[in-house]
Design an enzyme around this catalytic site. Structure first.
Site, PDB file in Angstrom:
ATOM      1  N   PHE A  44       1.255   1.759   0.863  1.00 59.12           N
ATOM      2  CA  PHE A  44       0.050   1.021   0.471  1.00 59.12           C
ATOM      3  C   PHE A  44       0.198   0.539  -0.969  1.00 59.12           C
ATOM      4  O   PHE A  44       0.361   1.348  -1.887  1.00 59.12           O
ATOM      5  CB  PHE A  44      -1.184   1.922   0.607  1.00 59.12           C
ATOM      6  CG  PHE A  44      -2.464   1.242   0.187  1.00 59.12           C
ATOM      7  CD1 PHE A  44      -3.107   0.345   1.027  1.00 59.12           C
ATOM      8  CD2 PHE A  44      -3.028   1.496  -1.065  1.00 59.12           C
ATOM      9  CE1 PHE A  44      -4.284  -0.292   0.639  1.00 59.12           C
ATOM     10  CE2 PHE A  44      -4.203   0.870  -1.467  1.00 59.12           C
ATOM     11  CZ  PHE A  44      -4.826  -0.025  -0.613  1.00 59.12           C
ATOM     12  N   GLY A  45       0.141  -0.773  -1.157  1.00 59.41           N
ATOM     13  CA  GLY A  45       0.233  -1.361  -2.494  1.00 59.41           C
ATOM     14  C   GLY A  45      -1.143  -1.721  -3.005  1.00 59.41           C
ATOM     15  O   GLY A  45      -1.922  -2.388  -2.293  1.00 59.41           O
ATOM     16  N   TYR A  46      -1.430  -1.306  -4.229  1.00 53.43           N
ATOM     17  CA  TYR A  46      -2.738  -1.626  -4.832  1.00 53.43           C
ATOM     18  C   TYR A  46      -2.585  -2.352  -6.160  1.00 53.43           C
ATOM     19  O   TYR A  46      -3.578  -2.740  -6.778  1.00 53.43           O
ATOM     20  CB  TYR A  46      -3.561  -0.334  -5.035  1.00 53.43           C
ATOM     21  CG  TYR A  46      -2.858   0.656  -5.952  1.00 53.43           C
ATOM     22  CD1 TYR A  46      -2.002   1.626  -5.430  1.00 53.43           C
ATOM     23  CD2 TYR A  46      -3.030   0.600  -7.322  1.00 53.43           C
ATOM     24  CE1 TYR A  46      -1.339   2.509  -6.275  1.00 53.43           C
ATOM     25  CE2 TYR A  46      -2.377   1.488  -8.168  1.00 53.43           C
ATOM     26  CZ  TYR A  46      -1.536   2.437  -7.630  1.00 53.43           C
ATOM     27  OH  TYR A  46      -0.880   3.302  -8.484  1.00 53.43           O
ATOM     28  N   SER A  59       0.992  -4.212  -8.437  1.00 56.37           N
ATOM     29  CA  SER A  59       1.969  -5.297  -8.341  1.00 56.37           C
ATOM     30  C   SER A  59       2.544  -5.434  -6.938  1.00 56.37           C
ATOM     31  O   SER A  59       2.996  -6.515  -6.554  1.00 56.37           O
ATOM     32  CB  SER A  59       3.097  -5.087  -9.349  1.00 56.37           C
ATOM     33  OG  SER A  59       3.742  -3.856  -9.095  1.00 56.37           O
ATOM     34  N   GLU A 105       9.461   2.046 -10.418  1.00 58.32           N
ATOM     35  CA  GLU A 105       8.172   2.607 -10.861  1.00 58.32           C
ATOM     36  C   GLU A 105       8.361   4.000 -11.453  1.00 58.32           C
ATOM     37  O   GLU A 105       7.534   4.888 -11.243  1.00 58.32           O
ATOM     38  CB  GLU A 105       7.205   2.646  -9.663  1.00 58.32           C
ATOM     39  CG  GLU A 105       7.001   1.314  -8.993  1.00 58.32           C
ATOM     40  CD  GLU A 105       6.453   0.218  -9.917  1.00 58.32           C
ATOM     41  OE1 GLU A 105       5.918   0.556 -10.993  1.00 58.32           O
ATOM     42  OE2 GLU A 105       6.570  -0.957  -9.556  1.00 58.32           O
TER      43      GLU A 105
HETATM   44  C1  BEZ Z   1       1.324  -0.639  -6.262  1.00 55.79           C
HETATM   45  O1  BEZ Z   1       1.255  -1.838  -6.373  1.00 55.79           O
HETATM   46  O2  BEZ Z   1       0.785  -0.055  -5.349  1.00 55.79           O
HETATM   47  C2  BEZ Z   1       2.031   0.167  -7.257  1.00 55.79           C
HETATM   48  C3  BEZ Z   1       1.392   0.505  -8.373  1.00 55.79           C
HETATM   49  C4  BEZ Z   1       2.067   1.254  -9.280  1.00 55.79           C
HETATM   50  C5  BEZ Z   1       3.364   1.655  -9.073  1.00 55.79           C
HETATM   51  C6  BEZ Z   1       3.971   1.297  -7.915  1.00 55.79           C
HETATM   52  C7  BEZ Z   1       3.300   0.570  -6.998  1.00 55.79           C
END
Ligand code: BEZ
Length: 195
Positions: free
Chosen positions: A24-26, A28, A99
């Protein structure tokens, strides 16, 4: 200020033995999916809120002048919308590196929004992964007045580009998903005053 979470994440094998995983991306990941995926679907998680409380010393800022990027905080009754990607497990290793500054893999329940992006027609839920930066990581900056957050974002740049582009891309992607996020849109409004 820097904590390399790569090794820790490689021990966080919540989906060992699975041939595919929902990520699940929240942040970037919503607008910058530079990895292979099998499919993607708009989705949401409940009990979490997106906040620009994580410092970015390696992507959208520098060790001396960190930017601010998204993380999640626990927030009862809140819904955080994003994009879920069905990936093969090998995709995680490069993401662990991308990340690595404080984010840890965490297991969550996510709900797909259904064909028309309407939470009321949600069709299914499943277990998935997020990358989460909690307040105990050294890069965590925490809460600040929205104008201070916007000022910091407006003036931060790093190897991945400007912090401003990160926030504006996220705001645009959330609008394209047809979702509201008061925190992101309030920062965007302040940020646009710095042009
Ligand atoms: C994301 O977009 O979900 C995300 C946020 C921070 C680190 C890695 C991914």
């Amino acid at each position: 200020m820097l904590l390399d979470t790569t090794t820790l994440n490689q021990q966080r094998n919540f989906f060992d033995g699975h041939t595919d995983i929902w990520l699940f991306g929240y942040g970037s990941l919503i607008w910058k999916a530079d990895f292979a995926y099998l499919e993607r679907q708009p989705a949401y998680i409940t009990g979490w809120a997106r906040r620009f409380w994580q410092g970015s010393h390696d992507h959208r800022g520098t060790p001396d002048a960190p930017g601010r990027v998204a993380t999640l905080i626990r927030a009862q009754g809140e819904v955080c919308h994003g994009m879920a990607y069905r990936i093969t497990p090998d995709v995680l290793a490069p993401l662990d590196i991308r990340e690595k500054n404080g984010y840890l893999r965490e297991k969550v329940s996510l709900t797909f929004r259904g064909q028309h992006g309407n939470a009321q027609t949600a069709k299914a839920a499943t277990e998935g992964l997020i990358y989460l930066a909690t307040e105990d990581n050294p890069a965590f900056l925490g809460e600040a007045p929205l104008d201070d957050i916007a000022h910091q974002i407006a003036h931060s740049h790093g190897p991945s580009g400007s912090n401003k582009a990160y926030l504006l891309n996220l705001a645009r992607a959330l609008r394209e998903l047809g979702t509201d996020d008061a925190h992101v849109f309030a920062i965007e409004k302040q940020l646009l005053r710095y042009q």
